[in-house]
Write a protein that holds these residues in place. Structure first.
Motif, PDB file in Angstrom:
ATOM      1  N   ALA A 114       0.760  -1.474   0.009  1.00 19.53           N
ATOM      2  CA  ALA A 114      -0.008  -0.407   0.435  1.00 19.53           C
ATOM      3  C   ALA A 114       1.075   1.115  -0.692  1.00 19.53           C
ATOM      4  CB  ALA A 114      -0.809   0.208   1.335  1.00 19.53           C
ATOM      5  N   ASP A 115       1.985   1.299   1.030  1.00 15.90           N
ATOM      6  CA  ASP A 115       2.833   2.913   0.057  1.00 15.90           C
ATOM      7  C   ASP A 115       3.768   2.499  -0.012  1.00 15.90           C
ATOM      8  OD1 ASP A 115       2.088   2.961   3.526  1.00 15.90           O
ATOM      9  OD2 ASP A 115       4.451   2.219   4.157  1.00 15.90           O
ATOM     10  N   VAL A 116       4.316   1.223  -1.590  1.00 16.76           N
ATOM     11  CA  VAL A 116       4.157   1.385  -1.756  1.00 16.76           C
ATOM     12  C   VAL A 116       3.404   2.256  -3.581  1.00 16.76           C
ATOM     13  CG1 VAL A 116       5.600   0.207  -4.631  1.00 16.76           C
ATOM     14  CG2 VAL A 116       5.976   0.280  -2.501  1.00 16.76           C
ATOM     15  N   TYR A 117       2.433   1.517  -3.091  1.00 14.92           N
ATOM     16  CA  TYR A 117       1.183   2.109  -4.176  1.00 14.92           C
ATOM     17  C   TYR A 117       1.037   3.929  -4.019  1.00 14.92           C
ATOM     18  CZ  TYR A 117      -2.992   3.164  -6.265  1.00 14.92           C
ATOM     19  OH  TYR A 117      -4.933   3.488  -6.725  1.00 14.92           O
TER      20      TYR A 117
ATOM     21  N   THR B 152      -2.467   2.478  14.398  1.00 17.01           N
ATOM     22  CA  THR B 152      -2.330   3.196  13.746  1.00 17.01           C
ATOM     23  C   THR B 152      -1.975   2.509  12.116  1.00 17.01           C
ATOM     24  OG1 THR B 152      -0.333   3.594  14.879  1.00 17.01           O
ATOM     25  CG2 THR B 152       0.038   4.386  12.609  1.00 17.01           C
ATOM     26  N   TRP B 153      -2.142   1.417  12.198  1.00 17.90           N
ATOM     27  CA  TRP B 153      -2.781   0.427  11.157  1.00 17.90           C
ATOM     28  C   TRP B 153      -3.756   0.305  10.294  1.00 17.90           C
ATOM     29  CZ3 TRP B 153      -5.442  -3.425   8.083  1.00 17.90           C
ATOM     30  CH2 TRP B 153      -4.108  -4.026   7.437  1.00 17.90           C
ATOM     31  N   PHE B 154      -4.731   0.437  10.941  1.00 24.02           N
ATOM     32  CA  PHE B 154      -6.172   0.287  11.245  1.00 24.02           C
ATOM     33  C   PHE B 154      -6.133   1.970  10.691  1.00 24.02           C
ATOM     34  CE2 PHE B 154      -7.159  -4.142  13.385  1.00 24.02           C
ATOM     35  CZ  PHE B 154      -8.089  -4.582  12.165  1.00 24.02           C
ATOM     36  N   ARG B 155      -6.035   2.575  11.140  1.00 22.99           N
ATOM     37  CA  ARG B 155      -6.544   4.361  10.959  1.00 22.99           C
ATOM     38  C   ARG B 155      -6.201   3.979   9.574  1.00 22.99           C
ATOM     39  NH1 ARG B 155      -3.977   7.141  14.541  1.00 22.99           N
ATOM     40  NH2 ARG B 155      -2.600   8.058  12.968  1.00 22.99           N
ATOM     41  N   GLU B 156      -5.034   4.093   9.611  1.00 23.65           N
ATOM     42  CA  GLU B 156      -3.844   4.526   8.085  1.00 23.65           C
ATOM     43  C   GLU B 156      -4.634   3.625   7.003  1.00 23.65           C
ATOM     44  OE1 GLU B 156      -0.304   5.191   7.309  1.00 23.65           O
ATOM     45  OE2 GLU B 156       0.767   6.393   9.118  1.00 23.65           O
ATOM     46  N   TYR B 157      -4.721   2.386   6.654  1.00 22.83           N
ATOM     47  CA  TYR B 157      -4.915   1.506   6.017  1.00 22.83           C
ATOM     48  C   TYR B 157      -6.582   1.391   5.799  1.00 22.83           C
ATOM     49  CZ  TYR B 157       0.004   0.968   5.628  1.00 22.83           C
ATOM     50  OH  TYR B 157       1.258   1.488   5.944  1.00 22.83           O
ATOM     51  N   VAL B 158      -7.020   1.462   6.547  1.00 21.03           N
ATOM     52  CA  VAL B 158      -9.136   1.364   6.415  1.00 21.03           C
ATOM     53  C   VAL B 158      -9.798   2.357   7.287  1.00 21.03           C
ATOM     54  CG1 VAL B 158     -10.871  -0.539   7.354  1.00 21.03           C
ATOM     55  CG2 VAL B 158      -7.965  -1.377   7.305  1.00 21.03           C
ATOM     56  N   TYR B 159      -9.561   3.132   7.721  1.00 26.03           N
ATOM     57  CA  TYR B 159     -10.230   4.064   8.229  1.00 26.03           C
ATOM     58  C   TYR B 159     -10.012   5.076   6.985  1.00 26.03           C
ATOM     59  CZ  TYR B 159     -12.726   7.813  11.220  1.00 26.03           C
ATOM     60  OH  TYR B 159     -13.076   9.107  11.772  1.00 26.03           O
ATOM     61  N   ILE B 160      -8.989   5.940   7.194  1.00 22.22           N
ATOM     62  CA  ILE B 160      -8.257   6.956   6.162  1.00 22.22           C
ATOM     63  C   ILE B 160      -8.881   6.633   4.336  1.00 22.22           C
ATOM     64  CG2 ILE B 160      -6.713   8.468   4.953  1.00 22.22           C
ATOM     65  CD1 ILE B 160      -5.566   8.653   8.001  1.00 22.22           C
TER      66      ILE B 160
END
Lengths: 387, 470
Positions: free
Chosen positions: B136-139, B286-294
């Motif tokens: 996801a971060d590469v994307y 943090t993971w859930f915020r960055e990769y799901v919530y946002i």
């Protein structure tokens, strides 16, 4: 607080010395096959094969091996127990640190589980079947309470172990009339009178306690009157450190073992585990040199021990004791009343019990266990022909 | 393999330290990868294959995403991301949730479907999340693509954080993977941190576990004092178990020159449930915020969507912890409380005195832990009623437990606060002018913690590890 270079180097050195030191010690230390203290075989280096490695079993065994063979194992356990006592813990590893230097097992989770109920059911079925027979043998059942019950006044304040009496009442209620012998009442009375009932460091009862119960039992079953004066009482050891002490690696307290020998004892012939050899004593003094000194009786646990008692005038009675190790110091007293006394430990005895009973034609049967051992013993299923 | 074991301390660790520092810098990631694979394979020889599939597919995914974006093919890049994450999630789904889904299905259709009974691969929930964060971060362009599969493999498998986190996001250690400078000072910090973690796990968590184990096995209604003591013990056990493990992970990382982000910041000092979740298992939140919530729109797409997003995140947080109904309820429980705090009680909470805020927070956190541990409690729902007096207030047994574990409980309470760390700092501040006094103080403390921990490990009658199952 950031450490400077000098501090850092020293802390790292300390850590590496600790890690490397214990690593080297655990590799180089001589390996033991048996722990005298814990009275059990220790694991040896497991040999890996494809199957055990892939299933992860090798890994598990190797880790257990490391813990078993860790150098100074007894010392580590003693350190842990010491720390727990310093933190004011009143019990550790299922053992109360009780008054008067007693170590008393809590037996937590032993009586309020299905197995305890199953044990009682097997015994009840066995007794009912037996007493309904024609010319049934005389049957007695003795389930002896443990220290946690009889010595309740020595437990730490507010300790609330499971009430063994409740369990024993359940067993009693399941048995035919007149079979149950209430050893607990005798022991409570004797304890009040100042007799030492249990070893301070071991889970067994003392020979004196066994005698007191024997005296009452013999009287109630019409086997005769016995008094302490009829015996030569010899202290054979004052260095006994038993199984409970081993569990918490305590070495400071020692017990004495006394044996009672009837003054007018008849000679005996003892056969262990149906071998050809016979001896003329049940005592194995060599065992006093080992950790498990209680094994001075009969050398410890055996599947079957047959004793012929050569009375000048035969008593015409033969006794079978179905038992755990509580019977070991009790059985010798019964030699005065029977021509034959056989001890069978169902945990190790693999012949059908029925076959043995038909062969030997016993006139009397005694079931003798300690309460916790009885509740936990899965081999009681053999009483009803199972397992 | 777990850190809190004789095997790790006196076999694995010494060998790894020697290997790692004996080889030239260039080869260190390779060494890390190899020893990590061994570390994982020790307990799970077969599932290494699964992890390898996850690593290779996400690594290829990263390459594809990067290549497609270079050529301006946004759609293609998106599909590569979906595909690569999909592989990881599919493996996680099959191995963790199949039986749960089958169970639900059989309830719905009213016919028994027999479960597959697959053993949960250790750490799969952790490493799957790491691989997804990388692609996801590469994307998104927040992390550079890692062309070297050895470095990438070392990132995913790195044994300090492999089986219980922290969930390290690739971008936070990208540079460290490419070039890091191990140092004496950092190694020493790592030693301190590791020993503290070991002590938290072995001396505090395991002993709290003994108390919890005693209480949770009790049948029928139990007195309220006993029930709360048991629940408090579990509350402490899970904190010291998990944060101790994170400390050990961070400490080991430092020994090898890595800096992982903090995972816990005294969560039981929180003054609200919202704050609790900012201090507890930070890397997961943090993971859930960055990769799901946002990605779902966060709070910028209107109130209704925000509520939906919060509930989705908490539902997922719940089942991330375990494939069972109680974890679903546990997650939603927190979703609802956090929503309520945000939308309804925000102002009210502010006006409460400090002690009331802490009491309120700990009450809901502890009830949360009750739901969390539901499957392990002998009396299940009855335990809940016991908390509120269904079994009376107290009896001999509860008083015995209270004073038998009094010293431990005090240590657990103090250990959850900043006091020990502050006292340590104050003491060391006074010895600043003398290196040797400082070394002696630290040395005695760390050696004592280490040696007592070894004593508990040798006599390992009770050494479970809670976060192993996730």
């Amino acid at each position: 607080m950031q450490m400077n270079r000098k501090q850092s180097v020293n802390i790292i050195t300390l850590f590496l010395v600790l890690v490397a030191g214990f690593t080297a010690a655990s590799i180089l230390a001589p390996k033991r096959t048996f722990s005298e203290t814990e009275n059990r075989t220790l694991l040896t280096l497991p040999v890996p094969d494809v199957e055990s490695v892939l299933s992860g079993k090798f890994g598990e065994r190797y880790e257990a091996y490391l813990a078993d063979q860790f150098p100074g194992r007894d010392g580590w356990i003693a350190l842990k127990t010491g720390a727990e006592r310093a933190a004011l813990r009143q019990d550790a590893k299922g053992v109360y640190f009780a008054d008067d230097d007693y170590l008393i097992e809590t037996h937590e989770g032993v009586f309020d589980v299905p197995q305890a109920q199953a044990s009682a059911t097997h015994l009840s079925a066995f007794c009912r079947a037996l007493t309904s027979q024609e010319d049934a043998p005389n049957l007695s059942v003795m389930v002896v309470p443990n220290a946690v019950d009889i010595l309740a006044d020595k437990l730490p304040p507010f300790a609330a172990p499971f009430d063994e009496e409740e369990y024993l009442k359940t067993i009693q209620g399941l048995l035919p009339e007149g079979v149950w012998f209430d050893a607990g009442s005798v022991l409570r009375r004797e304890a009040e009178a100042g007799r030492q009932i249990y070893y301070r460091t071991d889970h067994h009862w003392t020979t004196g306690a066994a005698f007191a119960v024997f005296r009452e039992w013999a009287r109630s079953r019409g086997l005769g009157e016995f008094a302490e004066a009829d015996y030569n009482i010899t202290q054979v050891s004052d260095t006994f450190t038993g199984t409970i002490a081993a569990k918490v690696a305590q070495t400071s307290v020692h017990d004495a073992i006394e044996i009672y020998e009837a003054k007018d004892a008849s000679p005996i012939r003892v056969r262990v585990n149906e071998t050809g050899e016979e001896t003329d004593t049940i005592y194995v003094p060599d065992k006093l040199e080992t950790r498990d000194q209680y094994a001075v009786y009969f050398g410890g646990n055996n599947a079957i021990v047959e004793t012929r008692v050569l009375h000048r005038e035969p008593k015409e009675r033969r006794l079978l004791i179905l038992k755990d190790s509580y019977a070991h110091c009790f059985a010798p007293f019964t030699f005065s009343c029977f021509d034959q006394v056989d001890l069978v430990d169902l945990r190790y005895f693999n012949r059908p019990l029925k076959e043995l009973m038909e062969e030997k034609d016993y006139t009397d049967i005694l079931v003798l266990y300690n309460a916790a051992g009885f509740a936990e013993d899965v081999s009681l299923a053999k009483l009803t022909g199972g397992a | 393999m777990v850190f809190s074991s004789l095997l790790f301390l006196f076999r694995f660790l010494p060998i790894v330290l020697v290997l790692y520092f004996a080889v030239p810098r260039k080869a260190r990631n390779l060494i890390l990868l190899l020893v990590s694979l061994f570390f994982y394979a020790w307990g799970e020889p077969v599932y290494v294959v699964l992890m390898a599939v996850s690593i290779v597919s996400s690594w290829l995914g990263g390459l594809a995403v990067d290549a497609l974006r270079e050529r301006g093919n946004e759609r293609g890049a998106k599909w590569a991301l979906i595909l690569a994450s999909g592989v990881g999630l599919a493996l996680l789904g099959v191995f963790k949730y199949t039986d749960f889904v089958l169970d639900i299905t059989s309830r719905v259709i009213g016919r028994q479907i027999s479960p597959l009974g697959l053993a949960l691969p250790i750490g799969i929930s952790f490493y799957t999340f790491q691989t997804i964060s990388y692609v996801a971060d590469v994307y998104r362009g927040t992390a550079a693509v890692q062309k070297n599969i050895i470095s990438y493999g070392a990132y995913v498998t790195m044994f300090p954080q492999l089986i219980a986190g922290p969930i390290v996001q690739y971008k936070t250690i990208d540079r460290q993977l490419r070039s890091r400078q191990e140092s004496v000072e950092q190694f020493a910090e790592g030693v301190n941190r590791f020993i503290i973690g070991l002590g938290k796990k072995v001396l505090l968590a395991n002993n709290a576990g003994v108390l919890w184990d005693t209480v949770r096995r009790m049948q029928g209604p139990i007195p309220a004092l006993t029930a709360w003591l048991g629940l408090a013990a579990f509350t402490f056990q899970i904190y010291f178990d998990f944060s101790g493990y994170s400390d050990m992970a961070i400490g080991l990382g430092e020994m090898f020159g890595f800096r992982f982000l903090e995972n816990f910041r005294y969560p039981y000092l929180s003054a609200s449930v919202t704050e609790f979740w900012r201090r507890w298992h930070i890397s997961l939140g943090t993971w859930f915020r960055e990769y799901v919530y946002i990605p779902l729109g966060g709070n910028r797409a209107g109130l209704a969507k925000q509520i939906r997003n919060i509930l989705v995140v908490w539902l997922l947080t719940g089942i991330w912890h375990g494939a069972n109904f109680n974890f679903v309820i546990w997650g939603l429980y927190y979703g609802v409380i956090l929503l309520a705090e945000k939308m309804v009680f925000a102002r009210l909470l502010k006006r409460l005195p400090a002690w009331a805020k802490h009491l309120y927070t700990m009450f809901f956190v502890m009830i949360g832990w009750y739901i969390f541990s539901y499957n392990e409690i002998g009396s299940g729902m009855g335990y809940f009623l016991s908390l509120f007096g269904a079994g009376g207030l107290a009896d001999r047994g509860s008083i015995y437990l209270l004073y038998n574990f009094a010293v431990l409980l005090i240590a657990l309470i103090l250990g959850s606060t900043e006091l020990p760390a502050r006292a340590g700092r104050a003491l060391l501040a006074r010895t600043e002018d003398s290196d040797w006094l400082c070394i002696a103080l630290r040395g005695i403390f760390y050696a004592a913690v280490f040696i007592f921990s070894v004593a508990w490990l040798v006599d390992a009658s009770f050494n479970p590890f809670l976060y192993f199952r996730f």
